[in-house]
Design a protein around this motif. Structure first.
Motif, PDB file in Angstrom:
ATOM      1  N   LEU A 202       4.007   4.822  -9.787  1.00 15.26           N
ATOM      2  CA  LEU A 202       3.730   3.248  -9.252  1.00 15.26           C
ATOM      3  C   LEU A 202       2.434   2.798  -9.877  1.00 15.26           C
ATOM      4  CD1 LEU A 202       4.589   4.076  -5.601  1.00 15.26           C
ATOM      5  CD2 LEU A 202       6.101   3.434  -7.583  1.00 15.26           C
ATOM      6  N   HIS A 203       1.952   1.600  -9.781  1.00 12.59           N
ATOM      7  CA  HIS A 203       0.787   1.107 -10.379  1.00 12.59           C
ATOM      8  C   HIS A 203      -0.289   1.254  -9.016  1.00 12.59           C
ATOM      9  CE1 HIS A 203      -2.167  -1.961 -10.767  1.00 12.59           C
ATOM     10  NE2 HIS A 203      -1.658  -2.123 -12.139  1.00 12.59           N
ATOM     11  N   GLY A 204       0.081   0.844  -7.795  1.00 15.55           N
ATOM     12  CA  GLY A 204      -0.946   1.233  -6.741  1.00 15.55           C
ATOM     13  C   GLY A 204      -1.511   0.255  -6.211  1.00 15.55           C
ATOM     14  N   ASP A 205      -1.792  -0.799  -7.163  1.00 18.59           N
ATOM     15  CA  ASP A 205      -2.898  -2.007  -6.904  1.00 18.59           C
ATOM     16  C   ASP A 205      -2.207  -3.289  -7.418  1.00 18.59           C
ATOM     17  OD1 ASP A 205      -5.090  -3.530  -5.825  1.00 18.59           O
ATOM     18  OD2 ASP A 205      -6.402  -2.815  -7.365  1.00 18.59           O
ATOM     19  N   TYR A 206      -0.910  -3.341  -7.446  1.00  9.52           N
ATOM     20  CA  TYR A 206      -0.433  -4.327  -8.240  1.00  9.52           C
ATOM     21  C   TYR A 206      -0.382  -5.935  -7.459  1.00  9.52           C
ATOM     22  CZ  TYR A 206       2.870  -6.264 -11.522  1.00  9.52           C
ATOM     23  OH  TYR A 206       3.587  -7.167 -12.612  1.00  9.52           O
ATOM     24  N   LEU A 235       5.419  -2.548  -4.204  1.00 16.61           N
ATOM     25  CA  LEU A 235       5.936  -4.047  -4.021  1.00 16.61           C
ATOM     26  C   LEU A 235       5.141  -4.719  -2.967  1.00 16.61           C
ATOM     27  CD1 LEU A 235       7.719  -5.779  -5.604  1.00 16.61           C
ATOM     28  CD2 LEU A 235       9.577  -5.225  -3.816  1.00 16.61           C
ATOM     29  N   ALA A 236       4.640  -3.469  -1.875  1.00 17.21           N
ATOM     30  CA  ALA A 236       4.215  -4.282  -0.756  1.00 17.21           C
ATOM     31  C   ALA A 236       2.909  -4.805  -1.064  1.00 17.21           C
ATOM     32  CB  ALA A 236       3.760  -3.218   0.398  1.00 17.21           C
ATOM     33  N   ARG A 275       9.112  -4.498   4.363  1.00 20.79           N
ATOM     34  CA  ARG A 275       8.071  -5.089   5.592  1.00 20.79           C
ATOM     35  C   ARG A 275       7.125  -4.080   5.993  1.00 20.79           C
ATOM     36  NH1 ARG A 275       7.429  -6.093  11.011  1.00 20.79           N
ATOM     37  NH2 ARG A 275       9.010  -4.214  11.631  1.00 20.79           N
ATOM     38  N   GLY A 276       7.745  -2.945   6.358  1.00 20.39           N
ATOM     39  CA  GLY A 276       6.840  -1.875   7.081  1.00 20.39           C
ATOM     40  C   GLY A 276       5.639  -1.689   6.209  1.00 20.39           C
ATOM     41  N   TRP A 277       6.027  -1.365   4.882  1.00 18.75           N
ATOM     42  CA  TRP A 277       4.863  -0.838   3.937  1.00 18.75           C
ATOM     43  C   TRP A 277       3.996  -2.239   3.813  1.00 18.75           C
ATOM     44  CZ3 TRP A 277       3.593   3.696   3.734  1.00 18.75           C
ATOM     45  CH2 TRP A 277       4.331   4.836   3.747  1.00 18.75           C
ATOM     46  N   THR A 278       4.495  -3.259   3.865  1.00 15.46           N
ATOM     47  CA  THR A 278       3.404  -4.419   3.627  1.00 15.46           C
ATOM     48  C   THR A 278       2.597  -4.562   4.858  1.00 15.46           C
ATOM     49  OG1 THR A 278       5.101  -5.554   2.218  1.00 15.46           O
ATOM     50  CG2 THR A 278       3.478  -6.785   3.338  1.00 15.46           C
TER      51      THR A 278
END
Length: 308
Positions: A202-206, A235-236, A275-278
């Motif tokens: 994952l990018h981590g800071d996208y 994606l969050a 939604r939860g991760w966001t």
């Protein structure tokens, strides 16, 4: 060795001093000498400083010995960026800027030059989200065997501990229900993640500001804070982009929910996981911002969390 004559961008100075205090000041004072060392080592000619540049990195636009353009990045030694060079090496230009050379001990990297003044923020939101997702899909690949990247589960475990501590901040007194929801949701998501097999780099800071126009490809990602885990976590952070525009739009609550639903559908991820991760990521960012005195961003993050 003569240090090159340049000014350190104000944003970099302000951020590092705010986040890192005395240690940050020492790093800022050492930057000209460090830049001179790598300009000489990699036979680079300095053109100019990239302004406003990164929040925790100095970016110098340079020419290599053969005259080709490049960017010299000197990053502050924070833990999140420790494996940036390994992620860029693994992607090898596929969806992200290509890395030509690196010196991890000094957080120095020689990178493909992108158009720092043209990010996805220059596009209308719908078009920017479409381009962002297309680029992000290229980054979601299997990590190398015996990789050094932190898992989402381990990283979020540390964030949860910090969020629990910040829950007692005086400025967070009225936010307890929201913080508790974020902690409960993340616990559930981590339990579910243990049974899932999605294990991608994952990018981590996208976000839109970390995707730049380039010559080799229309858009390339920069500045990863790599992790390994599920796509919904990555994606969050994209879901919370352009909060000021969202907050000022008609019906922002409905717009926020539509954005999450649309991103989930376009990326083929579970909308409830997204939604939860966001919600968790924006609540964590909001309380972190409160803790360092950044009330403007704290308000935006927490307002968006409440919309979800």
């Amino acid at each position: 060795m003569t240090a090159p004559a340049f000014s350190i961008p104000a944003r970099l100075q302000d951020t590092v001093r705010c986040w890192a205090s005395d240690r940050g000041q020492a790093w800022l004072e050492a930057l000209p000498g460090l830049a001179a060392e790598y300009l000489a080592r990699w036979e680079l000619t300095l053109e100019r400083v990239c302004e406003p540049g990164g929040q925790i990195s100095l970016v110098l636009l340079v020419r290599r010995a053969d005259g080709s353009p490049a960017a010299l990045k000197l990053g502050y030694p924070d833990p999140e960026g420790e494996q940036e060079h390994r992620a860029l090496a693994h992607w090898d230009g596929h969806g992200a800027v290509r890395m030509y050379a690196c010196a991890p001990e000094d957080r120095a990297m020689l990178l493909e030059r992108a158009q720092g003044e043209v990010s996805l923020r220059s596009l209308p939101e719908n078009k920017a989200m479409l381009e962002a997702l297309g680029t992000l899909r290229r980054l979601w690949v299997a990590p190398p065997e015996a990789h050094p990247f932190t898992s989402v589960a381990d990283y979020v475990g540390g964030l949860r501990a910090e969020l629990t501590r910040r829950r007692s901040l005086p400025a967070a007194a009225e936010l307890t229900p929201l913080v508790d929801e974020a902690l409960d949701l993340s616990a559930t998501l981590l339990q579910d993640t243990a049974a899932r097999e999605e294990n991608l780099l994952l990018h981590g800071d996208y976000h839109h500001g970390n995707v730049l126009a380039a010559e080799r490809s229309p858009w390339l990602a920069i500045d990863p804070k790599p992790l390994v885990g599920e796509r919904a976590y990555d994606l969050a952070w994209l879901a919370q982009d352009r909060l000021e525009t969202l907050a000022g739009s008609p019906g922002p609550e409905a717009a926020a929910r539509r954005r999450v639903q649309r991103l989930a559908a376009d990326a083929a991820v579970d909308p409830e996981r997204l939604r939860g991760w966001t919600l968790f990521r924006v609540v964590e960012a909001g309380l972190w911002s409160l803790d360092v005195g950044d009330t403007r961003h704290a308000s935006l993050f927490l307002e968006f969390a409440a919309m979800l």
